[in-house]
Write a protein that holds these residues in place. Structure first.
Motif, PDB file in Angstrom:
ATOM      1  N   PRO A 149       0.965  -1.125   0.107  1.00  0.00           N
ATOM      2  CA  PRO A 149      -0.127  -0.011   0.194  1.00  0.00           C
ATOM      3  C   PRO A 149       0.890   1.162   0.003  1.00  0.00           C
ATOM      4  O   PRO A 149       0.364   2.130  -0.665  1.00  0.00           O
ATOM      5  N   VAL A 150       2.135   1.299   0.758  1.00  0.00           N
ATOM      6  CA  VAL A 150       2.906   2.272   0.704  1.00  0.00           C
ATOM      7  C   VAL A 150       3.514   2.684  -0.854  1.00  0.00           C
ATOM      8  O   VAL A 150       3.730   3.683  -1.285  1.00  0.00           O
ATOM      9  N   ARG A 151       3.885   1.621  -1.302  1.00  0.00           N
ATOM     10  CA  ARG A 151       4.386   1.582  -2.606  1.00  0.00           C
ATOM     11  C   ARG A 151       3.437   2.084  -3.596  1.00  0.00           C
ATOM     12  O   ARG A 151       3.688   3.009  -4.488  1.00  0.00           O
ATOM     13  N   ALA A 152       2.229   1.771  -3.643  1.00  0.00           N
ATOM     14  CA  ALA A 152       1.162   2.084  -4.459  1.00  0.00           C
ATOM     15  C   ALA A 152       0.924   3.544  -4.240  1.00  0.00           C
ATOM     16  O   ALA A 152       0.861   4.475  -5.303  1.00  0.00           O
ATOM     17  N   PHE A 153       0.900   3.996  -2.937  1.00  0.00           N
ATOM     18  CA  PHE A 153       0.698   5.206  -2.678  1.00  0.00           C
ATOM     19  C   PHE A 153       1.846   6.515  -3.202  1.00  0.00           C
ATOM     20  O   PHE A 153       1.686   7.483  -3.886  1.00  0.00           O
ATOM     21  N   ALA A 154       2.906   6.142  -2.961  1.00  0.00           N
ATOM     22  CA  ALA A 154       4.044   6.663  -3.587  1.00  0.00           C
ATOM     23  C   ALA A 154       4.054   6.676  -5.030  1.00  0.00           C
ATOM     24  O   ALA A 154       4.475   7.734  -5.460  1.00  0.00           O
ATOM     25  N   ALA A 155       4.025   5.404  -5.612  1.00  0.00           N
ATOM     26  CA  ALA A 155       3.900   5.537  -7.075  1.00  0.00           C
ATOM     27  C   ALA A 155       2.801   6.557  -7.694  1.00  0.00           C
ATOM     28  O   ALA A 155       2.884   7.393  -8.641  1.00  0.00           O
ATOM     29  N   ASP A 156       1.504   6.630  -7.108  1.00  0.00           N
ATOM     30  CA  ASP A 156       0.606   7.209  -7.473  1.00  0.00           C
ATOM     31  C   ASP A 156       1.072   8.859  -7.278  1.00  0.00           C
ATOM     32  O   ASP A 156       0.631   9.826  -8.097  1.00  0.00           O
ATOM     33  N   LEU A 157       1.546   9.000  -6.089  1.00  0.00           N
ATOM     34  CA  LEU A 157       2.183  10.482  -5.739  1.00  0.00           C
ATOM     35  C   LEU A 157       3.035  10.953  -6.890  1.00  0.00           C
ATOM     36  O   LEU A 157       3.077  11.925  -7.602  1.00  0.00           O
ATOM     37  N   SER A 158       3.899  10.063  -7.245  1.00  0.00           N
ATOM     38  CA  SER A 158       5.151  10.460  -8.156  1.00  0.00           C
ATOM     39  C   SER A 158       4.507  10.760  -9.623  1.00  0.00           C
ATOM     40  O   SER A 158       4.705  11.769 -10.094  1.00  0.00           O
ATOM     41  N   ASN A 159       3.460   9.876  -9.898  1.00  0.00           N
ATOM     42  CA  ASN A 159       2.566  10.259 -11.219  1.00  0.00           C
ATOM     43  C   ASN A 159       1.967  11.313 -11.205  1.00  0.00           C
ATOM     44  O   ASN A 159       1.819  12.136 -12.121  1.00  0.00           O
ATOM     45  N   ALA A 160       1.078  11.883 -10.049  1.00  0.00           N
ATOM     46  CA  ALA A 160       0.494  12.789  -9.997  1.00  0.00           C
ATOM     47  C   ALA A 160       1.319  14.288 -10.018  1.00  0.00           C
ATOM     48  O   ALA A 160       0.816  15.177 -10.525  1.00  0.00           O
ATOM     49  N   ILE A 161       2.384  14.267  -9.427  1.00  0.00           N
ATOM     50  CA  ILE A 161       3.481  15.299  -9.724  1.00  0.00           C
ATOM     51  C   ILE A 161       3.863  15.499 -10.743  1.00  0.00           C
ATOM     52  O   ILE A 161       3.933  16.643 -11.376  1.00  0.00           O
ATOM     53  N   GLY A 162       4.026  14.569 -11.543  1.00  0.00           N
ATOM     54  CA  GLY A 162       4.672  14.580 -13.127  1.00  0.00           C
ATOM     55  C   GLY A 162       3.491  15.261 -13.983  1.00  0.00           C
ATOM     56  O   GLY A 162       3.602  16.175 -14.602  1.00  0.00           O
ATOM     57  N   GLN A 163       1.931  14.822 -13.492  1.00  0.00           N
ATOM     58  CA  GLN A 163       0.932  15.310 -14.434  1.00  0.00           C
ATOM     59  C   GLN A 163       0.778  16.862 -13.933  1.00  0.00           C
ATOM     60  O   GLN A 163       0.363  17.713 -15.026  1.00  0.00           O
ATOM     61  N   ALA A 164       1.063  17.193 -12.749  1.00  0.00           N
ATOM     62  CA  ALA A 164       0.695  18.524 -12.383  1.00  0.00           C
ATOM     63  C   ALA A 164       1.673  19.640 -13.024  1.00  0.00           C
ATOM     64  O   ALA A 164       1.497  20.770 -13.155  1.00  0.00           O
ATOM     65  N   ARG A 165       3.158  18.967 -12.877  1.00  0.00           N
ATOM     66  CA  ARG A 165       4.088  19.826 -13.523  1.00  0.00           C
ATOM     67  C   ARG A 165       3.703  20.056 -14.901  1.00  0.00           C
ATOM     68  O   ARG A 165       4.096  21.163 -15.358  1.00  0.00           O
ATOM     69  N   LEU A 166       3.156  19.056 -15.759  1.00  0.00           N
ATOM     70  CA  LEU A 166       2.883  19.321 -17.077  1.00  0.00           C
ATOM     71  C   LEU A 166       1.679  20.328 -17.106  1.00  0.00           C
ATOM     72  O   LEU A 166       1.823  21.231 -18.059  1.00  0.00           O
ATOM     73  N   GLU A 167       0.885  20.107 -16.304  1.00  0.00           N
ATOM     74  CA  GLU A 167      -0.222  21.011 -16.140  1.00  0.00           C
ATOM     75  C   GLU A 167       0.090  22.624 -15.808  1.00  0.00           C
ATOM     76  O   GLU A 167      -0.248  23.700 -16.517  1.00  0.00           O
ATOM     77  N   ARG A 168       0.920  22.668 -14.979  1.00  0.00           N
ATOM     78  CA  ARG A 168       1.577  23.906 -14.617  1.00  0.00           C
ATOM     79  C   ARG A 168       2.387  24.439 -15.749  1.00  0.00           C
ATOM     80  O   ARG A 168       2.261  25.555 -16.089  1.00  0.00           O
ATOM     81  N   ARG A 169       3.131  23.794 -16.857  1.00  0.00           N
ATOM     82  CA  ARG A 169       3.864  24.274 -17.720  1.00  0.00           C
ATOM     83  C   ARG A 169       2.577  24.629 -18.844  1.00  0.00           C
ATOM     84  O   ARG A 169       2.979  25.641 -19.590  1.00  0.00           O
TER      85      ARG A 169
END
Length: 99
Positions: free
Chosen positions: A65-85
């Protein structure tokens, strides 16, 4: 770029991992523990005192569950950076790597 390592091997669940991440980003009181709360702080600059650029590396033998949360957060950060750009025309160098 600053690199911060978090050993999450002792975290039994995402809530415990969130506590470690709160410390790493120097979250201010009232910071949430959801993926959305971390994205807001890390990419859009609210509710934390750690300033970009930085990379957070999550290490240790992670519970699923920790690995899944961290992976989901990593993906969300990448998507948010793209949105910001796309919306603002700038980027913030924030990365979460799951080791």
């Amino acid at each position: 770029m600053k690199t911060i390592e978090i050993d999450a091997s002792r975290c039994g669940n995402p809530k415990e991992f969130a506590r470690l991440l709160h410390e790493a980003i120097q979250a201010i009181p009232g910071h949430g523990s959801s993926i959305e709360a971390f994205v807001d702080s890390m990419v859009f600059g609210t509710m934390s005192q750690l300033s970009p650029p930085y990379t957070i590396v999550v290490t240790g033998d992670l519970k699923p569950p920790v690995r899944a949360f961290a992976a989901d957060l990593s993906n969300a950060i990448g998507q948010a950076r793209l949105e910001r750009r796309t919306r603002r025309g700038d980027d913030v160098e924030v990365i979460l790597k799951v080791g």
